[in-house]
Every structure is written in C-alpha cells, then in structure tokens.
Motif scaffolding. Structure first.
Motif, mmCIF file in Angstrom:
data_model
loop_
_atom_site.group_PDB
_atom_site.id
_atom_site.type_symbol
_atom_site.label_atom_id
_atom_site.label_comp_id
_atom_site.label_asym_id
_atom_site.label_seq_id
_atom_site.Cartn_x
_atom_site.Cartn_y
_atom_site.Cartn_z
ATOM 1 N N GLN A 39 -7.665 -2.516 27.095
ATOM 2 C CA GLN A 39 -7.458 -2.224 28.504
ATOM 3 C C GLN A 39 -8.744 -2.467 29.265
ATOM 4 O O GLN A 39 -9.779 -1.852 28.980
ATOM 5 N N ALA A 40 -8.664 -3.371 30.210
ATOM 6 C CA ALA A 40 -9.793 -3.666 31.085
ATOM 7 C C ALA A 40 -9.662 -2.832 32.360
ATOM 8 O O ALA A 40 -8.557 -2.410 32.717
ATOM 9 N N PRO A 41 -10.768 -2.593 33.054
ATOM 10 C CA PRO A 41 -10.706 -1.796 34.285
ATOM 11 C C PRO A 41 -9.705 -2.363 35.280
ATOM 12 O O PRO A 41 -9.702 -3.569 35.555
ATOM 13 N N GLY A 42 -8.836 -1.512 35.779
ATOM 14 C CA GLY A 42 -7.869 -1.933 36.785
ATOM 15 C C GLY A 42 -6.674 -2.690 36.243
ATOM 16 O O GLY A 42 -5.831 -3.145 37.024
ATOM 17 N N LYS A 43 -6.603 -2.813 34.930
ATOM 18 C CA LYS A 43 -5.491 -3.555 34.323
ATOM 19 C C LYS A 43 -4.711 -2.652 33.374
ATOM 20 O O LYS A 43 -5.196 -1.623 32.922
ATOM 21 N N GLU A 44 -3.492 -3.075 33.093
ATOM 22 C CA GLU A 44 -2.670 -2.344 32.144
ATOM 23 C C GLU A 44 -3.129 -2.609 30.704
ATOM 24 O O GLU A 44 -3.732 -3.640 30.421
ATOM 25 N N ARG A 45 -2.812 -1.657 29.830
ATOM 26 C CA ARG A 45 -3.109 -1.853 28.419
ATOM 27 C C ARG A 45 -2.250 -3.004 27.898
ATOM 28 O O ARG A 45 -1.045 -3.062 28.179
ATOM 29 N N GLU A 89 -13.581 -12.608 29.502
ATOM 30 C CA GLU A 89 -12.286 -11.982 29.791
ATOM 31 C C GLU A 89 -11.786 -11.103 28.643
ATOM 32 O O GLU A 89 -10.765 -10.417 28.782
ATOM 33 N N ASP A 90 -12.476 -11.117 27.517
ATOM 34 C CA ASP A 90 -12.139 -10.204 26.422
ATOM 35 C C ASP A 90 -12.763 -8.818 26.629
ATOM 36 O O ASP A 90 -12.491 -7.899 25.848
ATOM 37 N N THR A 91 -13.584 -8.675 27.635
ATOM 38 C CA THR A 91 -14.221 -7.393 27.919
ATOM 39 C C THR A 91 -13.171 -6.332 28.225
ATOM 40 O O THR A 91 -12.327 -6.507 29.116
ATOM 41 N N ALA A 92 -13.212 -5.244 27.470
ATOM 42 C CA ALA A 92 -12.219 -4.184 27.608
ATOM 43 C C ALA A 92 -12.557 -3.062 26.635
ATOM 44 O O ALA A 92 -13.426 -3.216 25.770
ATOM 45 N N VAL A 93 -11.844 -1.957 26.775
ATOM 46 C CA VAL A 93 -11.846 -0.927 25.738
ATOM 47 C C VAL A 93 -10.732 -1.285 24.755
ATOM 48 O O VAL A 93 -9.588 -1.533 25.174
ATOM 49 N N TYR A 94 -11.079 -1.323 23.488
ATOM 50 C CA TYR A 94 -10.129 -1.694 22.450
ATOM 51 C C TYR A 94 -9.668 -0.428 21.716
ATOM 52 O O TYR A 94 -10.502 0.362 21.258
ATOM 53 N N TYR A 95 -8.362 -0.293 21.607
ATOM 54 C CA TYR A 95 -7.756 0.875 20.993
ATOM 55 C C TYR A 95 -7.009 0.511 19.717
ATOM 56 O O TYR A 95 -6.291 -0.491 19.668
#
Length: 122
Positions: A39-45, A89-95
C-alpha cells in the motif's frame, strides 16, 4: 494467535534488489496460503504475490510479473518475496498475509502483519 512478522524492507535505488521475509507463528503454516500485498500513500492496498500452501501455485500482480518472486519454506514457517529491478513506483508498505484456502485479493486474507517499508529512490 496468528502472528506474522515482516522484515527486510529498506531504502534502495532503482534497479536494486531486496528480499522480504515473513516469519509466521501461532498456526499450522503449511495449511495456509500466504500473500504479499502493498500500500502506497493515498492508494488502496494491492496484491503483489500469493502462494499456495504447497508452493505449487503462485499469483503475481501485473506490475511485478517478471521482477518479483514469492517462495516459502514450510520447515521454517517463512514466506519470502524476492524483489529485483526495483522501481520508484514499488515504494510502499509491504504486508504479509495468511489465509486458509486460496486467494489473490486482500479480501481473501484474514490475517496480516504490521508491514515493512520499502522505498525506492530514482
């Protein structure tokens, strides 16, 4: 209780590689499909990759196909995500996530880790 602990995130440059790990406990790991979502800021998981309990079936999101590989070691109760040729564009929190049966959507998964940050600079 189900516990999923992600590790391996960090700050890298475009083109670099990272390997995420998710250590699972509190349930019978080899009875569960596992997944990685981000999930990136402002985007859906969104789904990154999922893997069946045996490892014989995998699913990848379109944006990571050919660059990321999901795998699991049932003896170590651990699932991995090898990420190559990383892009900004792969920048995100990974769960990390777990579910009985099979799934490719976040709604299919019932248990979640706290997440690990991946940041890719250009």
């Amino acid at each position: 209780q189900v516990q999923l602990v992600e590790s391996g995130g960090g700050l890298v440059q475009a083109g670099d590689s990272l390997r995420l790990s998710c250590a699972a406990s509190g349930f019978t790991f080899n009875n569960y499909a596992m997944g990685w979502f981000r999930q990136a800021p402002g985007k859906e998981r969104e789904p990154v990759a999922t893997i069946s309990w045996s490892g014989s079936t995998t699913y990848y999101g379109d944006s990571v196909k050919g660059r990321f590989t999901i795998s699991r070691d049932n003896a170590k109760n651990t699932v991995y995500l090898q990420m190559n040729n990383l892009k900004p564009e792969d920048t995100a929190v990974y769960y990390c996530s777990a579910t009985t049966g099979w799934g490719t959507r976040s709604a299919d998964f019932s248990s979640w880790g706290q997440g690990t940050q991946v940041t890719v600079s250009s």
